[in-house]
Design an enzyme around this catalytic site. Structure first.
Site, PDB file in Angstrom:
ATOM      1  N   ASP A  94       4.107  51.489   8.626  1.00 54.61           N
ATOM      2  CA  ASP A  94       3.497  51.919   7.366  1.00 54.61           C
ATOM      3  C   ASP A  94       3.577  53.442   7.217  1.00 54.61           C
ATOM      4  OD1 ASP A  94       1.827  51.002   5.065  1.00 54.61           O
ATOM      5  OD2 ASP A  94       0.381  52.409   5.922  1.00 54.61           O
ATOM      6  N   GLU A 104       8.805  52.138   6.673  1.00 56.50           N
ATOM      7  CA  GLU A 104       8.446  52.325   5.275  1.00 56.50           C
ATOM      8  C   GLU A 104       8.331  53.824   5.061  1.00 56.50           C
ATOM      9  OE1 GLU A 104       5.155  51.838   1.821  1.00 56.50           O
ATOM     10  OE2 GLU A 104       4.722  52.698   3.759  1.00 56.50           O
TER      11      GLU A 104
END
Ligand code: ISL
Length: 560
Positions: free
Chosen positions: A208, A276
């Site tokens: 993330d 990401e």
């Protein structure tokens, strides 16, 4: 489980666990529901799943506020359930990627609670980013950084004795304090988390906000930077590289991923990572994929591209060039849990050179039939490109965005922090329909009649019935059957997956390319109806040929 480089060609299905399948009828998706529906994913033909965070969380940001990285949220199940799920996936030949959130913890994490309790100047506070405020009484935030969910990136605490204390940094919600990656405990703890899940069979992690972990020493104002004279944007305009940003894409972040890569490589088979990282400059993005760093990264330039042949071709060329330069394999993605569903994006007028992934950037007039046609063509383009692909749950059903969720149902922190001006990301997160039966939340909730399930955590519109998986299964021409056909052919065709492509000349508004051996792809975006190149035989189309020609908004796969 075969080939160690499976990730170079894999189709990976994103399971947004809260909304995939609800095994206990409480209205929230869970591990039992996912376990029960694994065979849907096998019959769809994907190679792996990526499961959004399933750790204990107060859900201030839908689970991206993690209070314990080495446990399972009780509403999702138990650690045993998680281990059984991973094993069941492996038995079916599916790899499993988990989601790690290294930029921040929940404010309920023991570390943050200890930091609050331990008081000013304590070692516990060093694991986060506490700073005194500016202004005579420290009443102003320490710098000008903004939260991705609107408002300042700082919140001031009140000390135990009631006096106003320092501020802490949160690039996202206040319930998500950023950790301090200059602290050795942070490095050690995340390595332990990686090993914890690798030891339980996880094949890898999605990382993330992989580009945000390291903050520049001194935490300087963004407004000090030359490029900041441009209008401030969290996600810079394409082509505008905000060099030397104090919290995005710092060079030092790469040391962390070298450390993680060594940990993943110590396993047999080696575990893998997907970043990401919304890094707009493809050459900067490629740096995350150097041989001793991460394996892959989401290709958000592809996701953000309008349905426009020149834009798409530019993204494919930039992607191929930059990935080749570091020996990495590209990925392709059209939707995820943070962006408006692409059927609805593509239903809007598509201007050249403009990119958007939130509907509020796009004109209001739209036609879902057009969006659906383009979504079919875009999926067939994606599955034909070299590398690996991501499918966001529900896109195989052709689900559009739910654009009219009642205000009172919205849960995204973006909605609250923007004072109701930005509706946020809930419209792509609505629990997906499995059957046309509204009494079971369209098959999302697996309760046994006559027990009625609780309402789903976001309301499903009545039109979801028409998109249900069992309404589409076996129906020629449905989105579900198109996805199944594409994935079956992709698996069987040695030309597809990892590799190269070569463009063929074609009229403006179209893309034509070949992949060896013997594969050809024709994408008519908005050109006049196109003939197939001589000697090409169509094998699969997103729509029918008209008088032997490929009409606009249509992709055709061929043997040649
Ligand atoms: O939503 C976005 C783009 O549409 C971004 O601002 C997004 O917040 C950013 O891409 C980071 O996303 C990830 O981390 C967030 C979480 O809210 C997102 O769901 C997650 O994908 C904070 O953990």
């Amino acid at each position: 489980m075969g080939d160690q480089a499976w990730w170079r060609s894999a189709v990976i299905y994103q399971v947004y666990i809260r909304s995939f399948a609800d095994g206990d009828g409480d209205g929230l998706g869970d591990i039992a529901g996912l376990h029960a529906e694994l065979d849907h994913l096998v019959s769809l033909g994907v190679d792996a799943i990526w499961i959004n965070p399933w750790y204990p969380s107060p859900f201030a940001d839908a689970g991206y506020d993690v209070s314990d990285f080495r446990a399972i949220e009780p509403r999702f199940g138990t650690l045993d359930d998680a281990e059984r799920l991973i094993a069941a996936a492996h038995e079916r030949g599916l790899r499993v990627l988990l989601d790690i959130v290294p930029n921040h913890t929940s404010d309920q994490h023991v570390w943050f609670q200890a930091a609050l309790a331990a008081g000013p100047g304590s070692p516990e506070r060093e694991r986060y980013i506490f700073r005194d405020g500016r202004g005579p009484d420290g009443e102003l935030p320490p710098n000008d950084w903004r939260s991705a969910f609107h408002g300042p990136a700082w919140t001031r605490i009140t000390e135990a004795d009631g006096t106003p204390g320092p501020w802490y940094l949160h690039l996202f919600a206040p319930e998500q304090p950023d950790v301090n990656w200059h602290h050795p405990d942070v490095h050690a703890d995340f390595l332990e988390t990686l090993r914890f899940w690798f030891d339980r069979g996880a094949d890898g992690f999605r990382i993330d906000v992989a580009h945000s972990l390291v903050k520049e020493d001194g935490l300087p104002d963004i407004a000090e930077r030359d490029w900041a004279k441009l209008p401030f944007r969290l996600e810079p305009a394409p082509g505008v590289h905000q060099t030397d940003h104090p919290h995005w894409d710092r060079d030092e972040v790469h040391d962390i991923y070298r450390e993680w890569r060594r940990t993943a490589d110590a396993y047999d088979p080696p575990r893998v990572f997907v970043a990401e990282a919304w890094v707009p400059d493809p050459s900067r993005a490629a740096r995350y994929l150097r041989p001793d760093e991460l394996h892959t990264a989401f290709n958000f330039d592809f996701l953000r591209s309008r349905w426009n042949a020149a834009d798409l071709r530019g993204v494919v060329d930039d992607t191929m060039r930059e990935h080749r330069s570091v020996g990495a394999t590209p990925t392709w993605v059209l939707s995820n849990h943070d962006v408006a569903r692409h059927v609805s994006r593509f239903a809007r007028p598509q201007q050249t050179g403009v990119r958007g992934h939130h509907l509020n950037d796009l004109a209001a007039d739209h036609d879902l039939a057009v969006g659906t046609r383009r979504a079919r063509a875009a999926a067939m383009l994606m599955f034909a490109l070299p590398g690996s692909c991501y499918v966001y749950q529900g896109e195989e059903l052709g689900l559009p965005e739910v654009e009219d969720l009642p205000d009172a149902s919205l849960q995204d922190p973006t909605w609250f922090r923007s004072n109701g001006t930005d509706r946020g990301r809930d419209g792509c997160r609505v629990p997906i329909p499995w059957t046309a039966d509204p009494s079971t939340n369209f098959g999302f909730s697996h309760t046994v009649a006559p027990a009625a399930p609780a309402a789903p955590w976001l309301p499903q519109p009545s039109w979801f019935a028409a998109y249900a998986a069992d309404v589409q299964r076996g129906v020629a021409g449905s989105m579900l059957e198109l996805y199944r056909s594409c994935l079956a052919r992709r698996r069987a065709d040695p030309a597809l997956g990892d590799g190269e492509l070569a463009w063929m000349p074609s009229p403006a508004g179209s893309l034509v390319f070949v992949r060896e051996p013997g594969f050809g792809c024709v994408v008519n975006v908005d050109a006049e109806p196109l003939p197939l190149p001589a000697g090409w035989t169509p094998v699969l189309g997103s729509g029918d040929l008209v008088d032997g020609l490929v009409p606009p908004d249509t992709t055709v796969w061929c043997h040649r």
